[in-house]
Every structure is written in structure tokens, then in C-alpha cells.
Design a protein around this motif. Structure first.
Motif, PDB file in Angstrom:
ATOM      1  N   CYS A 117      53.050  26.319  29.282  1.00 15.14           N
ATOM      2  CA  CYS A 117      52.871  27.401  28.312  1.00 15.14           C
ATOM      3  C   CYS A 117      53.692  27.147  27.053  1.00 15.14           C
ATOM      4  CB  CYS A 117      53.300  28.728  28.965  1.00 15.14           C
ATOM      5  SG  CYS A 117      53.049  30.197  27.966  1.00 15.14           S
ATOM      6  N   LEU A 118      53.208  27.675  25.926  1.00 14.52           N
ATOM      7  CA  LEU A 118      54.031  27.698  24.724  1.00 14.52           C
ATOM      8  C   LEU A 118      55.374  28.341  25.054  1.00 14.52           C
ATOM      9  CD1 LEU A 118      51.455  28.952  22.072  1.00 14.52           C
ATOM     10  CD2 LEU A 118      52.611  26.748  22.012  1.00 14.52           C
ATOM     11  N   GLU A 119      56.449  27.677  24.688  1.00 11.05           N
ATOM     12  CA  GLU A 119      57.768  28.161  25.101  1.00 11.05           C
ATOM     13  C   GLU A 119      58.035  29.587  24.633  1.00 11.05           C
ATOM     14  OE1 GLU A 119      62.327  26.471  25.457  1.00 11.05           O
ATOM     15  OE2 GLU A 119      60.913  25.490  24.098  1.00 11.05           O
ATOM     16  N   SER A 120      57.598  29.908  23.420  1.00 17.17           N
ATOM     17  CA  SER A 120      57.868  31.237  22.874  1.00 17.17           C
ATOM     18  C   SER A 120      57.025  32.327  23.526  1.00 17.17           C
ATOM     19  CB  SER A 120      57.627  31.239  21.362  1.00 17.17           C
ATOM     20  OG  SER A 120      56.297  30.849  21.064  1.00 17.17           O
ATOM     21  N   TRP A 121      56.055  31.938  24.360  1.00 19.43           N
ATOM     22  CA  TRP A 121      55.178  32.908  25.019  1.00 19.43           C
ATOM     23  C   TRP A 121      55.386  32.942  26.531  1.00 19.43           C
ATOM     24  CZ3 TRP A 121      51.635  36.367  22.897  1.00 19.43           C
ATOM     25  CH2 TRP A 121      51.532  36.322  21.492  1.00 19.43           C
ATOM     26  N   ILE A 122      56.412  32.280  27.030  1.00 19.06           N
ATOM     27  CA  ILE A 122      56.629  32.235  28.476  1.00 19.06           C
ATOM     28  C   ILE A 122      56.917  33.622  29.046  1.00 19.06           C
ATOM     29  CG2 ILE A 122      58.223  31.434  30.271  1.00 19.06           C
ATOM     30  CD1 ILE A 122      58.265  28.715  28.930  1.00 19.06           C
ATOM     31  N   ASP A 123      57.750  34.396  28.379  1.00 21.13           N
ATOM     32  CA  ASP A 123      58.050  35.743  28.872  1.00 21.13           C
ATOM     33  C   ASP A 123      56.791  36.605  28.910  1.00 21.13           C
ATOM     34  OD1 ASP A 123      60.706  35.163  29.285  1.00 21.13           O
ATOM     35  OD2 ASP A 123      61.381  36.007  27.363  1.00 21.13           O
ATOM     36  N   TYR A 124      55.968  36.480  27.891  1.00 17.84           N
ATOM     37  CA  TYR A 124      54.703  37.220  27.868  1.00 17.84           C
ATOM     38  C   TYR A 124      53.819  36.789  29.036  1.00 17.84           C
ATOM     39  CZ  TYR A 124      50.314  39.167  26.084  1.00 17.84           C
ATOM     40  OH  TYR A 124      49.138  39.868  25.946  1.00 17.84           O
ATOM     41  N   ALA A 125      53.777  35.470  29.269  1.00 16.50           N
ATOM     42  CA  ALA A 125      52.967  34.952  30.376  1.00 16.50           C
ATOM     43  C   ALA A 125      53.460  35.500  31.709  1.00 16.50           C
ATOM     44  CB  ALA A 125      53.004  33.423  30.386  1.00 16.50           C
ATOM     45  N   LYS A 126      54.768  35.551  31.903  1.00 14.63           N
ATOM     46  CA  LYS A 126      55.317  36.094  33.139  1.00 14.63           C
ATOM     47  C   LYS A 126      54.886  37.541  33.349  1.00 14.63           C
ATOM     48  CE  LYS A 126      59.478  33.189  33.361  1.00 14.63           C
ATOM     49  NZ  LYS A 126      60.958  33.176  33.256  1.00 14.63           N
TER      50      LYS A 126
END
Length: 241
Positions: A54-63
Motif C-alpha cells: 500500500c501507499l505508505e501515507s494510506w496504510i492507516d486508512y487501509a487498516k
């Protein structure tokens, strides 16, 4: 032996012309495109685990969306790289740290949400029999080589002899990992996909024919096609067809 999906959600979606979210997180009927993709692996009885790149800046969103939509086969999320090849290697490397060389990895685009159960099954069976599986579909338009730095048409291919490479592209984990390591040692950084990398290092590749619906959502037109297909499926379900 385990079967692991490696799903990539690392693109920024420049050709989608969206400024709010990367294309893999755009929503269709209240659900992100990526979740549609992941659900096909989550619900497949032969898929054991999923690794998400995943895009690193979107990992929290992905979680957060994984939790919201109950995608519990994802065992780890790793940040993508600067290129597609580097992102694939990061996913493969994470798998290599967790699983065995003989396990099967199914490398798939997060923006191919219409992958179906039958294709996933056929890919796993092909890897078990031949060592790999490249999902393809028949070429339906004329394909030709363009003359370099020219508008002149080069060699035209008989499309009856051509197929379009799609995803998933599937391998024994040890094979794809070693090929990536060799590419790094050789300074080879421009492979467009896993199939081209593996062929470069001497592997014979075997195809699995997928469905024409297995599109990659790259442009706004692709998103509209995806919506039309989903709306049609919903209508057929309502009508009992």
C-alpha cells in the motif's frame, strides 16, 4: 502448502484524474474498489493469507477499511516502493519472510476488482502442475509495433495468435523471490510485470484464460465500466437471473 495473495494498492492514480483519493480507494456503492478486490481473495476457500502492498501515507486508512469490511486474511501491510517492480519485490520479500519457498503466491492488482473465484482456482492449479500461471484474455483488437520516433506502423501481429496479459500472475514463492534478487544484483529495474521478469531469467510461462470482465481500473472510463458491470449484476440478482 499455502496459497498467498499479494495485492498491490500502491498507485497514485494519475490517469484517473482524481485529486481526493488514489483510484484503489475510490468508492462504488459505498465500498472502496480495493475492498471489492480483496473480498474475492478473502472469500476464496483456497486462499490462506493476503499481503497488502500500500501507499505508505494510506496504510492507516487501509487498516481502517480492512476492519470495517471484515477482511481478516490480510496478515501484513507493507509500504510500496518507487516503482511497480520495487513494490512487487517488497510484497514478495514480506511473503518470503513469513512463508515457505514451495508456497504459491498470486500477484494481483488492487484495481482489478472483478477477478473471479474460478480464475483464482485455475491459477493455483496451474502453479501446482506447471510451476506458474499467467492470467490472460484473448486479444480483440489489432496489435502492431510502432516505429521508434515515428507515426509509421510497424509489424502487425495476427491477433488470433496474441493474448493480453492480466492478473493474477502466480508463482512458487521461492522462484519469484530468487528472480527478484537476481534482478537487483543485475541492476535490472524496468520489468513491467512479474511475467516479463520471470521470462527474462529463463522460466517457461504457462497461461490461464480469465474472463473479459477482469479489467484494470486505470482511467475514468474503466471506473464507469466497472460501475455498469456491478449495476448489471445487481439487477440480475434482484430479478433472480
Amino acid at each position: 502448502m499455502m496459497n498467498i495473495g499479494i495485492v498491490f494498492a500502491g498507485g497514485t492514480g494519475k490517469r484517473m484524474n482524481t485529486k481526493s483519493k488514489p483510484k484503489q480507494f475510490l468508492e462504488m456503492h459505498g465500498k472502496p474498489v480495493l475492498i471489492y478486490t480483496l473480498e474475492n481473495f478473502q472469500n476464496h476457500p483456497k486462499i490462506d493469507k493476503i499481503i497488502l502492498v500500500c501507499l505508505e501515507s494510506w496504510i492507516d486508512y487501509a487498516k481502517n477499511i480492512l476492519k470495517k469490511f471484515c477482511i481478516d486474511k490480510v496478515c501484513c501491510i507493507v509500504p510500496g516502493g518507487k516503482s511497480g517492480q520495487e513494490s512487487i519485490f517488497k510484497g514478495v520479500k514480506a511473503a518470503h519472510e513469513l512463508f515457505n519457498d514451495e508456497d504459491v503466491v498470486l500477484i494481483h492488482d488492487g484495481v482489478r476488482p472483478l477477478i473471479d473465484e474460478s480464475t483464482i482456482t485455475s491459477c493455483i492449479e496451474s502453479v501446482e502442475k506447471y510451476g506458474n500461471a499467467i492470467t490472460v484474455s484473448p486479444a480483440i483488437e489489432t496489435i502492431f509495433l510502432k516505429k521508434v520516433n515515428s507515426r509509421q506502423v510497424g509489424k502487425i501481429f495476427n491477433r488470433a495468435c496474441c493474448e493480453m496479459a492480466k492478473a493474477p500472475q502466480c508463482f512458487r514463492l521461492g522462484d519469484i523471490y530468487q528472480a527478484h534478487c537476481q534482478a537487483i544484483n543485475d541492476g535490472e529495474e524496468n520489468f513491467i510485470d512479474s511475467a516479463s521478469l520471470m521470462q527474462h531469467y529463463g522460466y517457461s510461462l504457462y497461461t490461464v484464460e480469465g474472463t473479459s470482465e477482469n479489467i484494470k481500473i486505470t482511467t475514468p472510463a474503466d471506473f464507469y465500466i466497472f460501475r455498469a458491470i456491478m449495476d448489471a449484476k445487481e439487477s440480475f440478482q434482484i430479478l433472480g437471473l
